[in-house]
Design a protein around this motif. Structure first.
Motif, PDB file in Angstrom:
ATOM      1  N   VAL A  92     -35.663 -32.980  19.456  1.00 24.44           N
ATOM      2  CA  VAL A  92     -35.673 -32.229  18.225  1.00 24.44           C
ATOM      3  C   VAL A  92     -36.812 -32.239  17.580  1.00 24.44           C
ATOM      4  O   VAL A  92     -37.656 -33.410  17.390  1.00 24.44           O
ATOM      5  CB  VAL A  92     -34.281 -32.858  17.151  1.00 24.44           C
ATOM      6  N   ALA A  93     -37.157 -31.021  17.041  1.00 23.93           N
ATOM      7  CA  ALA A  93     -38.562 -30.999  16.142  1.00 23.93           C
ATOM      8  C   ALA A  93     -38.291 -30.346  14.956  1.00 23.93           C
ATOM      9  O   ALA A  93     -37.381 -29.535  14.911  1.00 23.93           O
ATOM     10  CB  ALA A  93     -39.628 -29.986  16.948  1.00 23.93           C
ATOM     11  N   VAL A  94     -38.972 -30.669  13.809  1.00 24.20           N
ATOM     12  CA  VAL A  94     -38.658 -30.023  12.698  1.00 24.20           C
ATOM     13  C   VAL A  94     -40.225 -29.587  12.020  1.00 24.20           C
ATOM     14  O   VAL A  94     -41.143 -30.266  12.150  1.00 24.20           O
ATOM     15  CB  VAL A  94     -38.412 -31.068  11.475  1.00 24.20           C
ATOM     16  N   LEU A  95     -40.252 -28.225  11.478  1.00 24.11           N
ATOM     17  CA  LEU A  95     -41.399 -27.745  11.099  1.00 24.11           C
ATOM     18  C   LEU A  95     -41.185 -27.512   9.698  1.00 24.11           C
ATOM     19  O   LEU A  95     -40.298 -26.964   9.144  1.00 24.11           O
ATOM     20  CB  LEU A  95     -41.770 -26.307  11.789  1.00 24.11           C
ATOM     21  N   ASP A  96     -42.462 -27.852   8.979  1.00 17.74           N
ATOM     22  CA  ASP A  96     -42.407 -27.547   7.567  1.00 17.74           C
ATOM     23  C   ASP A  96     -43.800 -27.249   7.028  1.00 17.74           C
ATOM     24  O   ASP A  96     -44.827 -27.717   7.613  1.00 17.74           O
ATOM     25  CB  ASP A  96     -41.836 -28.814   6.753  1.00 17.74           C
ATOM     26  N   GLU A  97     -44.053 -26.413   6.125  1.00 20.02           N
ATOM     27  CA  GLU A  97     -45.242 -25.945   5.589  1.00 20.02           C
ATOM     28  C   GLU A  97     -46.192 -27.013   4.717  1.00 20.02           C
ATOM     29  O   GLU A  97     -47.340 -27.011   4.468  1.00 20.02           O
ATOM     30  CB  GLU A  97     -45.368 -24.528   5.030  1.00 20.02           C
ATOM     31  N   ASN A  98     -44.960 -27.967   4.428  1.00 21.78           N
ATOM     32  CA  ASN A  98     -45.792 -28.762   3.308  1.00 21.78           C
ATOM     33  C   ASN A  98     -46.264 -30.168   4.084  1.00 21.78           C
ATOM     34  O   ASN A  98     -46.144 -30.382   5.066  1.00 21.78           O
ATOM     35  CB  ASN A  98     -44.520 -29.431   2.137  1.00 21.78           C
ATOM     36  N   PRO A  99     -47.175 -30.941   3.286  1.00 24.83           N
ATOM     37  CA  PRO A  99     -47.842 -32.086   3.815  1.00 24.83           C
ATOM     38  C   PRO A  99     -46.754 -33.303   4.316  1.00 24.83           C
ATOM     39  O   PRO A  99     -47.071 -34.181   5.007  1.00 24.83           O
ATOM     40  CB  PRO A  99     -48.699 -32.669   2.633  1.00 24.83           C
ATOM     41  N   ALA A 100     -45.625 -33.281   3.582  1.00 28.10           N
ATOM     42  CA  ALA A 100     -44.430 -34.214   3.951  1.00 28.10           C
ATOM     43  C   ALA A 100     -43.228 -33.667   3.747  1.00 28.10           C
ATOM     44  O   ALA A 100     -42.866 -32.525   3.550  1.00 28.10           O
ATOM     45  CB  ALA A 100     -44.708 -35.116   2.813  1.00 28.10           C
ATOM     46  N   ALA A 101     -42.015 -34.358   4.345  1.00 28.67           N
ATOM     47  CA  ALA A 101     -40.852 -33.755   4.339  1.00 28.67           C
ATOM     48  C   ALA A 101     -40.116 -34.058   2.961  1.00 28.67           C
ATOM     49  O   ALA A 101     -40.839 -34.519   1.958  1.00 28.67           O
ATOM     50  CB  ALA A 101     -40.125 -34.672   5.439  1.00 28.67           C
ATOM     51  N   GLY A 102     -38.974 -33.499   2.868  1.00 27.50           N
ATOM     52  CA  GLY A 102     -38.424 -33.653   1.575  1.00 27.50           C
ATOM     53  C   GLY A 102     -37.716 -32.351   0.694  1.00 27.50           C
ATOM     54  O   GLY A 102     -36.864 -32.482   0.062  1.00 27.50           O
ATOM     55  N   GLY A 103     -38.704 -31.410   1.125  1.00 27.14           N
ATOM     56  CA  GLY A 103     -38.306 -30.303   0.625  1.00 27.14           C
ATOM     57  C   GLY A 103     -38.620 -30.261  -0.736  1.00 27.14           C
ATOM     58  O   GLY A 103     -39.156 -31.037  -1.527  1.00 27.14           O
ATOM     59  N   GLN A 104     -37.703 -29.254  -1.507  1.00 25.41           N
ATOM     60  CA  GLN A 104     -38.074 -28.996  -3.019  1.00 25.41           C
ATOM     61  C   GLN A 104     -37.732 -30.453  -3.889  1.00 25.41           C
ATOM     62  O   GLN A 104     -38.646 -30.367  -4.837  1.00 25.41           O
ATOM     63  CB  GLN A 104     -37.262 -27.853  -3.603  1.00 25.41           C
ATOM     64  N   ILE A 105     -36.719 -30.879  -3.724  1.00 23.54           N
ATOM     65  CA  ILE A 105     -36.348 -32.021  -4.603  1.00 23.54           C
ATOM     66  C   ILE A 105     -36.830 -33.403  -4.062  1.00 23.54           C
ATOM     67  O   ILE A 105     -37.119 -34.139  -4.951  1.00 23.54           O
ATOM     68  CB  ILE A 105     -34.762 -31.865  -4.820  1.00 23.54           C
ATOM     69  N   PHE A 121     -43.426 -31.936  12.169  1.00 22.29           N
ATOM     70  CA  PHE A 121     -44.599 -31.241  12.240  1.00 22.29           C
ATOM     71  C   PHE A 121     -44.849 -30.453  11.058  1.00 22.29           C
ATOM     72  O   PHE A 121     -44.245 -29.590  10.354  1.00 22.29           O
ATOM     73  CB  PHE A 121     -44.582 -30.041  13.401  1.00 22.29           C
ATOM     74  N   HIS A 122     -45.791 -31.285  10.098  1.00 20.61           N
ATOM     75  CA  HIS A 122     -45.838 -31.004   8.970  1.00 20.61           C
ATOM     76  C   HIS A 122     -46.958 -30.152   8.979  1.00 20.61           C
ATOM     77  O   HIS A 122     -47.748 -29.821   9.796  1.00 20.61           O
ATOM     78  CB  HIS A 122     -45.813 -32.048   7.762  1.00 20.61           C
ATOM     79  N   GLY A 123     -47.247 -29.279   7.566  1.00 20.08           N
ATOM     80  CA  GLY A 123     -48.410 -28.526   7.208  1.00 20.08           C
ATOM     81  C   GLY A 123     -48.367 -27.294   8.399  1.00 20.08           C
ATOM     82  O   GLY A 123     -49.338 -26.617   8.689  1.00 20.08           O
ATOM     83  N   ARG A 124     -47.076 -27.063   8.922  1.00 16.37           N
ATOM     84  CA  ARG A 124     -47.125 -25.876   9.805  1.00 16.37           C
ATOM     85  C   ARG A 124     -46.059 -24.781   8.943  1.00 16.37           C
ATOM     86  O   ARG A 124     -45.071 -24.878   8.837  1.00 16.37           O
ATOM     87  CB  ARG A 124     -46.329 -26.078  11.129  1.00 16.37           C
ATOM     88  N   ARG A 125     -46.738 -23.523   9.138  1.00 20.48           N
ATOM     89  CA  ARG A 125     -45.978 -22.456   8.473  1.00 20.48           C
ATOM     90  C   ARG A 125     -45.453 -21.504   9.639  1.00 20.48           C
ATOM     91  O   ARG A 125     -46.478 -20.899  10.474  1.00 20.48           O
ATOM     92  CB  ARG A 125     -47.115 -21.574   7.904  1.00 20.48           C
ATOM     93  N   VAL A 126     -44.434 -21.209   9.509  1.00 16.06           N
ATOM     94  CA  VAL A 126     -43.770 -20.385  10.665  1.00 16.06           C
ATOM     95  C   VAL A 126     -44.287 -19.016  10.209  1.00 16.06           C
ATOM     96  O   VAL A 126     -43.764 -18.411   9.120  1.00 16.06           O
ATOM     97  CB  VAL A 126     -42.427 -20.334  10.905  1.00 16.06           C
ATOM     98  N   VAL A 127     -45.109 -18.229  10.865  1.00 17.67           N
ATOM     99  CA  VAL A 127     -45.438 -16.901  10.623  1.00 17.67           C
ATOM    100  C   VAL A 127     -44.997 -15.882  11.393  1.00 17.67           C
ATOM    101  O   VAL A 127     -44.903 -14.469  10.926  1.00 17.67           O
ATOM    102  CB  VAL A 127     -47.027 -16.824  10.651  1.00 17.67           C
ATOM    103  N   ALA A 128     -44.312 -16.074  12.724  1.00 15.31           N
ATOM    104  CA  ALA A 128     -43.932 -15.007  13.270  1.00 15.31           C
ATOM    105  C   ALA A 128     -42.897 -15.635  14.518  1.00 15.31           C
ATOM    106  O   ALA A 128     -43.087 -16.629  14.914  1.00 15.31           O
ATOM    107  CB  ALA A 128     -45.011 -14.095  13.902  1.00 15.31           C
ATOM    108  N   ALA A 129     -41.914 -14.638  14.740  1.00 12.87           N
ATOM    109  CA  ALA A 129     -41.241 -14.880  15.870  1.00 12.87           C
ATOM    110  C   ALA A 129     -41.860 -13.940  17.090  1.00 12.87           C
ATOM    111  O   ALA A 129     -41.862 -12.643  16.923  1.00 12.87           O
ATOM    112  CB  ALA A 129     -39.609 -14.453  15.570  1.00 12.87           C
ATOM    113  N   LEU A 130     -42.069 -14.702  18.123  1.00 11.90           N
ATOM    114  CA  LEU A 130     -42.662 -13.892  19.365  1.00 11.90           C
ATOM    115  C   LEU A 130     -41.500 -13.684  20.297  1.00 11.90           C
ATOM    116  O   LEU A 130     -40.464 -13.003  19.765  1.00 11.90           O
ATOM    117  CB  LEU A 130     -43.673 -14.990  20.039  1.00 11.90           C
TER     118      LEU A 130
END
Ligand SMILES: Cc1cc2nc3c(=O)[nH]c(=O)nc-3n(C[C@H](O)[C@H](O)[C@H](O)COP(=O)(O)OP(=O)(O)OC[C@H]3O[C@@H](n4cnc5c(N)ncnc54)[C@H](O)[C@@H]3O)c2cc1C
Ligand SMILES: Cc1cc2nc3c(=O)[nH]c(=O)nc-3n(C[C@H](O)[C@H](O)[C@H](O)COP(=O)(O)OP(=O)(O)OC[C@H]3O[C@@H](n4cnc5c(N)ncnc54)[C@H](O)[C@@H]3O)c2cc1C
Lengths: 441, 354
Positions: A31-44, A75-84
């Protein structure tokens, strides 16, 4: 460009994504998790990873623990930009300027929600922030100690944010909630059925002792010479002014549906349509949390868990969660109702109030188009509304609330990208290049 | 607008968004194009009419006389520069040959070592959706009616039937549905897909509309997919980067393979484009006819006229096409020979200028 394959790929590392990762990692699934932020946790929960200096939050600690123990890769700091091609997402890592590809068998979209802004005169003055935006800034080190802060808008977040600002040393002057008391009372009655939520509410209340919570009131205008100095509020009858350094203002949340839309997931009332088991209309794609309807952290956790179980074929276990998922959804619906926008807050803007900040499009320009036949596309093509770098992420929800126009089309990249990312050899920019570029900008 | 100005009673039926189809997806380069004598005459006439309108255009149309700079990469393309200049001179279009140094001065962001170019100073750039809306608003101001949100399903013998069951009657029906041939299914118009990328704002990065001369080689192949270096400065300071041409792909989706080729090509000519920020990528469809010329004029049904099939030049040619069409309707003389554009050529399966 590097490429890797995962059994389950999750977009978003907030509560929904973390719960999904923990559930889907059972039995050795990759399982992999992608997030654009430097850390997990989301908004709250994103306040530095594992930083509990303020108040230990049991739910957060439990969930974080489960996530870390699950073995899922973040995988932090990753922004999903497109679906190929089918089953492949493309990400962009801004800090390192690299693009990557992630292939998946199953995909869980847990992209969360963002604040809605509504325009009023002066809302673009320095010192006026989104409520959630200001909170995020404070978490990243912005100092609010001793600052006089007014809080306004709508939604349960206002209180939570006011409490946090207070704890961080700000002096919160008042909270102006546009919803009338009568609407909130019926919501509070619904809350009584959920002792856990009441406790959360009470602990907020204690940090906010002495702060006025005014229901049925909203901003008229923000004033200041180059910097916020005061805000005028009204309750429809009376007007009053509050001298302050900062205004934290947000009008509840809207789901982040750009990526689901790009993947072709069916939408309903601005939310991703899912069945009772978090399945979207697209095969192998699940959705959990706020994109399915803003309903808070408990709903996100439950939906995330259900989606995680579904992604690895544990349907029976996911079904056991359905009743609770449905009940949390009911809570979300009650919340939407309680905090629905009154017509006055849709009429705060003056003719020359900016609605689209990227392209400086004013309320009057758009109002002139509001004749019943025009659409978001007309507003965009004729007035440039939503054509700037944010592509309508900020003004889109406001325009929809004000004029009923829905942003019709999502195109990759869903976030701005360096051109090189679109080329056949995305690579690091050279320092001399970026220095020279600064002169042009 | 032309018809309303000529005093005709006009109704415009638009099922979706005025100026929202190909016109919202194109570049809006107003350019004299010399690929065939007929196209040369039409595009020169189109540009002249744009210039005459210039003072009346609202700011939203963003008319800017940027000039086209045809970029020659090597000595062979430099030969084309001279040939092109001769063609332009023959019809009174002014142009200026730039050598390597002058080219670098005119556009410092181009890579070093290019051979030179041809500057056509009077070519321009407009914002097509606002231009379309302006033409429509002018017509409405003269009494034209806009019937919006309902799709015509049949147009013949002076009657236009709409999807909701209602019908409109007219002495003349003009079909200007772009790439959509549902009202005139006997016409062959092929969608030719194009990709464009818009950047954030970088005022002064590019000054002219830049097109590689290889464009002519690539754009006029009838079958194969192709890309070319084509960069346009917008009034906002943004850059619009093109261009690609593909047949046989009717999907709106971005085709990553051709997009990469297109971007690679742009970076080859202008290396620092790599570092600019892209904010949106989109696709659009050019309406390509078999003989590469638009269809303007009457059909066998005496009530039905065509104005479609403009491929990659419909913005340049729109005022000229409108004028020629009004000439047909009013049986006026035209300023240029309108025979090459008669739909009769394609009815007979004839390929006039192939
Ligand atoms: C010169 C120029 C500059 C531009 N600059 C920018 C810019 O700075 N930023 C930016 O974001 N975009 C810019 N655009 C792009 C433009 O606004 C759209 O993004 C583009 O028209 C196509 O995008 P889309 O296909 O995503 O459709 P959108 O225009 O985004 O969405 C329109 C939706 O409505 C449908 N639609 C509406 N009308 C029709 C119709 N008549 N026929 C068929 N379908 C219709 C489309 O299918 C689509 O779903 C520019 C366009 C031009 C021409
Ligand atoms: C990528 C790209 C780049 C381009 N660059 C340039 C350039 O730089 N310079 C230039 O001059 N040209 C350029 N073009 C070409 C130009 O954009 C088109 O030729 C021009 O916009 C065509 O205009 P139109 O009015 O014929 O068609 P459209 O703009 O497509 O309008 C057709 C209209 O008909 C409507 N319609 C469709 N079906 C029906 C129906 N059944 N009944 C009623 N109405 C219907 C549609 O909703 C639409 O509004 C470019 C095109 C593309 C795709």
């Amino acid at each position: 460009m590097s490429s890797q394959h995962w059994d389950v790929l999750i977009v978003g590392a907030g509560p929904a994504g973390m719960a999904a990762a923990a559930a889907a990692s059972q039995g050795g699934h990759r399982v992999a998790v992608l997030d654009e932020n430097p850390a997990a946790g989301g908004q709250i929960w994103r306040r530095g990873w594992n930083d509990d200096e303020h108040k230990p939050d049991a739910a957060r600690q439990a969930q974080t623990g489960k996530f870390v123990a699950s073995g899922a890769t973040l995988f932090h700091g990753r922004r999903v930009v497109a679906a190929l091609a089918q089953g492949v997402l493309e990400t962009w890592n801004d800090a390192e300027n690299v693009g990557e590809r992630f292939a998946y068998d199953k995909l869980i979209l847990a992209t969360g929600a963002r604040e809605r802004f509504l325009p009023f005169p002066g809302w673009t003055l320095p010192g006026v922030f989104g409520a959630g935006g200001l909170q995020a800034l404070v978490r990243n080190g912005y100092d609010v100690r001793g600052k006089r802060v007014a809080v306004a808008g709508t939604g349960p977040l206002l209180m939570a944010i006011a409490a946090h600002l207070q704890e961080d040393g700000a002096k919160v002057l008042s909270i102006c909630e546009q919803a009338p008391l009568s609407q909130l009372v019926s919501f509070a009655t619904a809350l009584l059925k959920r002792p856990g939520k009441i406790l959360q509410g009470l602990s907020l209340r204690s940090s906010l002792r002495g702060v006025a919570y005014r229901t049925g009131s909203w901003p008229v205008a923000a004033y200041g010479a180059g910097q916020l100095e005061k805000v005028e509020f009204t309750d429809g009858k009376r007007r009053w002014e509050v001298d302050c350094d900062l205004l934290a203002c947000g009008f509840h949340l809207v789901p982040n549906i750009e990526l689901p839309a790009l993947l072709g997931c069916a939408l309903e009332d601005g939310c991703v349509r899912v069945d009772a088991l978090q399945r979207t209309s697209v095969e192998h794609v699940f959705c959990a949390g706020e994109p399915t309807g803003v309903a808070g952290v408990d709903a996100a956790l439950l939906q995330g868990e259900a989606a995680g179980l579904m992604a690895i074929g544990l349907t029976a276990q996911a079904q056991k969660l359905s009743a609770r998922v449905a009940s949390e959804r009911g809570f979300g619906a009650a919340m939407e109702k309680a905090f629905r926008l009154r017509t006055e807050v849709l009429q705060m803007a003056a003719k020359d109030t900016i609605v689209c900040r990227c392209e400086d499009v004013c309320y009057g320009d758009l109002k002139a188009l509001a004749d019943g036949q025009n659409t978001w596309t007309d507003a965009k093509l004729q007035k440039r509304c939503g054509m700037g770098p944010c592509q309508g992420r900020v003004c889109g929800p406001a325009v929809e609330a004000l004029f009923g126009w829905k942003n019709a089309s999502v195109r990759p990249p869903i976030f701005p990208l360096p051109i090189s990312a679109l080329s056949s050899e995305p690579q690091l920019r050279t320092d001399s290049n970026s220095a020279a570029l600064q002169e042009i900008q | 607008m032309e018809c309303a100005r000529a005093g005709l009673r006009v109704g415009v039926v638009e099922p979706r968004v005025p100026g929202g189809a190909a016109s919202a997806a194109g570049m809006g380069h107003v350019v004299v194009m010399d690929d065939s004598p007929a196209q040369l005459a039409l595009s020169r006439y189109g540009r002249e009419l744009w210039q005459k309108m210039r003072a009346a255009l609202p700011d939203s149309v963003e008319y800017e006389q940027r000039g086209t700079l045809w970029v020659a990469a090597d000595g062979e393309e430099m030969q084309e520069v001279y040939a092109k200049q001769a063609t332009y001179t023959s019809i009174g279009v002014s142009s200026q040959v730039l050598d390597e140094k002058a080219l670098a001065q005119a556009e410092p962001e181009l890579r070093k070592g290019l051979a030179g170019g041809l500057l056509v100073p009077e070519d321009a750039v407009v914002y097509p959706p606002a231009a379309a809306r302006y033409f429509l608003d002018e017509a409405i101001a003269l009494g034209a009616k806009l019937i919006r949100g309902v799709r015509p399903v049949e147009a013949a013998k002076g009657i236009v039937r709409l999807q909701d069951g209602s019908a409109l009657s007219a002495g003349s029906i003009v079909i200007a549905t772009g790439v959509d041939t549902s009202l005139v299914p006997w016409i062959t118009v092929q969608p030719r897909k194009g990709h464009l990328v818009i950047t954030d704002r970088y005022p002064g990065f590019v000054h002219h509309q830049l097109v590689e001369l290889g464009y002519l080689k690539s754009a006029h192949k009838l079958t194969a997919d192709s890309v070319a270096f084509n960069v346009q400065p917008r009034q906002t300071g943004q850059l619009l980067i093109g261009s690609s041409r593909q047949y046989g792909d009717a999907e709106h989706d971005v085709d990553n393979k051709i997009l990469k080729q297109m971007i690679d090509r742009a970076c080859e000519y202008m290396p620092r484009i790599r570092d600019l920020s892209a904010i949106r990528v989109w696709t659009g469809f050019r309406a390509a006819t078999p003989n590469k010329l638009p269809l303007i004029g009457p059909t066998p049904d005496p009530t039905v006229f065509l104005a479609m099939g403009f491929e990659g030049l419909g913005i340049t040619n729109s005022p000229a096409a409108a004028r020629l069409l009004a000439d047909h309707l009013l049986q006026r003389e035209s300023a240029i020979d309108r025979d090459p554009f008669l739909p009769a050529h394609v009815f007979r399966g004839e390929s006039a200028h192939a």
